[in-house]
Write an enzyme that holds these catalytic residues in place. Structure first.
Site, mmCIF file in Angstrom:
data_model
loop_
_atom_site.group_PDB
_atom_site.id
_atom_site.type_symbol
_atom_site.label_atom_id
_atom_site.label_comp_id
_atom_site.label_asym_id
_atom_site.label_seq_id
_atom_site.Cartn_x
_atom_site.Cartn_y
_atom_site.Cartn_z
ATOM 1 N N GLY B 71 25.182 -50.664 -1.458
ATOM 2 C CA GLY B 71 24.146 -51.693 -1.453
ATOM 3 C C GLY B 71 22.918 -51.256 -0.678
ATOM 4 O O GLY B 71 21.783 -51.546 -1.067
ATOM 5 N N ASN B 151 24.077 -62.915 4.051
ATOM 6 C CA ASN B 151 25.347 -62.386 4.547
ATOM 7 C C ASN B 151 25.879 -63.120 5.771
ATOM 8 O O ASN B 151 27.072 -63.086 6.031
ATOM 9 C CB ASN B 151 25.214 -60.887 4.838
ATOM 10 C CG ASN B 151 24.013 -60.570 5.694
ATOM 11 O OD1 ASN B 151 22.885 -60.955 5.374
ATOM 12 N ND2 ASN B 151 24.239 -59.894 6.786
ATOM 13 N N ALA B 200 30.311 -52.312 -4.259
ATOM 14 C CA ALA B 200 31.698 -52.486 -4.722
ATOM 15 C C ALA B 200 32.632 -53.032 -3.651
ATOM 16 O O ALA B 200 33.539 -53.812 -3.945
ATOM 17 C CB ALA B 200 32.242 -51.150 -5.232
ATOM 18 N N HIS B 201 32.395 -52.642 -2.392
ATOM 19 C CA HIS B 201 33.406 -52.979 -1.379
ATOM 20 C C HIS B 201 33.393 -54.445 -0.951
ATOM 21 O O HIS B 201 34.236 -54.869 -0.176
ATOM 22 C CB HIS B 201 33.307 -52.033 -0.170
ATOM 23 C CG HIS B 201 32.196 -52.328 0.780
ATOM 24 N ND1 HIS B 201 32.390 -52.972 1.972
ATOM 25 C CD2 HIS B 201 30.869 -52.056 0.713
ATOM 26 C CE1 HIS B 201 31.228 -53.073 2.610
ATOM 27 N NE2 HIS B 201 30.300 -52.531 1.862
ATOM 28 N N CYS B 325 25.514 -60.698 22.529
ATOM 29 C CA CYS B 325 26.390 -59.907 23.393
ATOM 30 C C CYS B 325 27.299 -58.974 22.600
ATOM 31 O O CYS B 325 27.863 -58.044 23.153
ATOM 32 C CB CYS B 325 27.231 -60.823 24.256
ATOM 33 S SG CYS B 325 26.212 -61.919 25.234
#
Lengths: 151, 389
Positions: B71, B151, B200-201, B325
């Protein structure tokens, strides 16, 4: 993730010592802010010989902030105020068996929170300590930001 | 100890069927697809099949799919390739403040090389306002790049509407669909998308393989140089097993799409409901209506995310956090910041994403542990509901 901390740090994080607040404490100090990601509040019982007989903490922060708080309070109990003020963040790190470089500021938080609590004690009891000269408990030490991103 | 993986947006395990499809292409079918001898024919055929499978997942034609290393390369190529091809037309790009760093850092690079970039805001729900895009388009705008699904907070952007605005101004529209492919229905033709990145992953395929969809007729310069592969558009010997695995994963994602969405959304909703029912001062970030089916992004007030993550990890539960953090840069999530969430609350944010292998028992266990962890950390914390921040 857990690999970034050694067993001792993880133990102090999972089972922190001295969590809480002392009622009618002789000295109370808060350092850091939630905006920066960590804030430690420490309260001390100090006897007439200036020996710290008890110390408790409350911390908003990550694993190393909690572990630093736990070990730092352990380190100062039984010490005189002067001895406690002499403790450096490097000694807190050494007691923890090391912290990742990016987490060193968490030990500074504990070191400064102790100084803040002693500062409060000194104010209330009209005492002065050379180690507190120039120390401002309200200073926002923003030492761990603006590190360039590396991905 | 029970292991519960709740980070499917980070990556997914390779499905058995996908691995089985890939294995022969390591040892038995190994011919370089570019070679002329017969043993390479099977390699060529396998790539052609996979290209068709990937094309079908997004409603494209085979010739519009170009395999990449993932990607990130697809995003880099889309931005670098289009801006280079159209550099005589203009030097302005429009994107958003919530893009993946594969887009944002490429935009920063382009800014250093004379391009101008507008970073659109999102509203408190994490949605891009189409009117803001309309207002940002200039005469010299050459590309709009807006991710389909974010995401971190999982928000699904109104891509049809945004693409239509770009098209009305004659501007190309790219979308980073790395989180969206296999999680929502995608039809590039019907949605008006000119370029689309995928990986793909994230869909139970292997790591190290992705694709860029380039609509037929779109001008794009090459990004990888050095060979005639991918119809001379992307150099480099094809990752044959990876491509085969991506194809199989895409085929399965297409066939299972509705079942996958139903499975994930029901478990995600159950997770959110159970957390809200058992803990106070917890918030869901981002729109619940337009959202990735498996994503739960939640803020737990008065505590810090890395501490939560570590405790959960000690109990075998894998999640991620937006806390500063936990990042190498010690900066809080740029996405949560763009949603207007106060920094002290960003520190207490977890992203949990469920997937095909997640079970109801996994969620029950997670909620049981999470409630204990949150209560314990709140006991340790120097801030609380009573004392405030």
């Amino acid at each position: 993730m857990a690999n970034m901390y050694n067993d001792k740090v993880m133990d102090h994080f999972m089972n922190p010592h001295n969590v809480g607040e002392i009622e009618n404490a002789d000295g109370v100090g808060t350092y850091g802010s939630p905006v920066c990601g960590d804030m430690m509040k420490i309260s001390l019982s100090i006897d007439e010989n200036e020996v710290i007989t008890d110390a408790k903490f409350k911390t908003f922060g990550c694993g190393s902030a909690i572990a630093s708080s736990s070990v730092a309070t352990d380190m100062i109990i039984g010490k005189t105020v002067e001895e406690a003020l002499a403790i450096t963040n490097e000694e807190i790190i050494a007691e923890l068996g090391g912290l990742p470089a990016i987490k060193v500021h968490c030990s500074v938080l504990a070191d400064h929170a102790i100084k803040s609590a002693v500062y409060d004690y000194a104010q209330k009891h009209g005492k002065t300590y050379a180690a507190l000269e120039g120390f401002d408990p309200n200073a926002e030490e923003d030492d761990h930001h603006d590190i360039p991103e590396e991905e | 100890m029970r292991q519960v993986y709740l980070d499917y947006s980070a990556t997914t395990p390779v499905k058995k069927e996908v691995l089985d499809a890939m294995l022969p292409y390591f040892t038995e079918v190994y011919g370089n697809p570019s070679s002329l001898y017969s043993i390479s024919d099977a390699s060529k055929e396998a790539i052609a099949t996979a290209r068709g499978q990937v094309a079908e997942l997004i409603g494209a034609t085979d010739k519009e799919i170009f395999f990449t290393s993932g990607g990130t390369e697809a995003d880099n190529w889309a931005l670098m390739g289009v801006t280079d091809a159209l550099k005589n037309k203009g030097n302005h790009i429009i994107t958003t403040k919530i893009e993946h760093h594969a887009i944002l850092h490429t935009c920063e690079f382009l800014e250093k090389h004379g391009f101008e970039v507008t970073y659109l805001d999102v509203n408190a729900e994490g949605m891009v306002e189409p009117a803001a895009l309309e207002a940002a388009i200039r005469d010299n705008t050459v590309l709009v790049s807006i991710m389909m699904i974010n995401n971190e907070v999982g928000t699904l952007q109104p891509i049809r509407e945004l693409a239509a605005i770009a098209k009305a101004h004659g501007v190309l529209f790219h979308t980073d669909a790395v989180q969206a492919a296999g999680n929502v229905e995608i039809d590039v033709k019907e949605m008006g998308i000119d370029l689309l990145s995928m990986s793909a992953h994230k869909i139970y395929g292997p790591k190290g393989i992705g694709a860029l969809y380039v609509r037929r007729g779109v001008r794009i310069s090459n990004y990888m140089h050095g060979g005639a592969q991918e119809t001379r558009k992307r150099a480099g010997t094809e990752n044959l097993p990876g491509i085969v695995g991506f194809g199989k994963a895409a085929e399965m994602a297409k066939a299972n799409l509705q079942a996958h969405i139903d499975h994930c959304s029901s478990l995600r909703n159950y997770l959110v409901e159970q957390i809200m029912a058992n803990l106070e001062d917890v918030h869901v970030n981002g729109s619940m209506e337009y959202r990735h089916p498996g994503n739960a992004n939640m803020t737990f007030e008065y505590i810090e995310g890395e501490a939560m993550l570590l405790y959960l990890d000690m109990h075998g539960i894998s999640v991620s956090t937006g806390s500063a953090c936990s990042s190498k840069s010690l900066t809080p999530s740029h996405v949560l910041t763009a949603l207007g969430i106060p920094v002290e609350r960003i520190h207490g944010t977890l992203r949990m994403t469920v997937g095909d292998m997640t079970t109801k028992e996994d969620i029950d266990y997670t909620v049981e542990v999470l409630v204990k962890v949150v209560n314990k950390l709140r006991e340790i914390s120097s801030v609380s509901k009573e004392k405030g921040w």
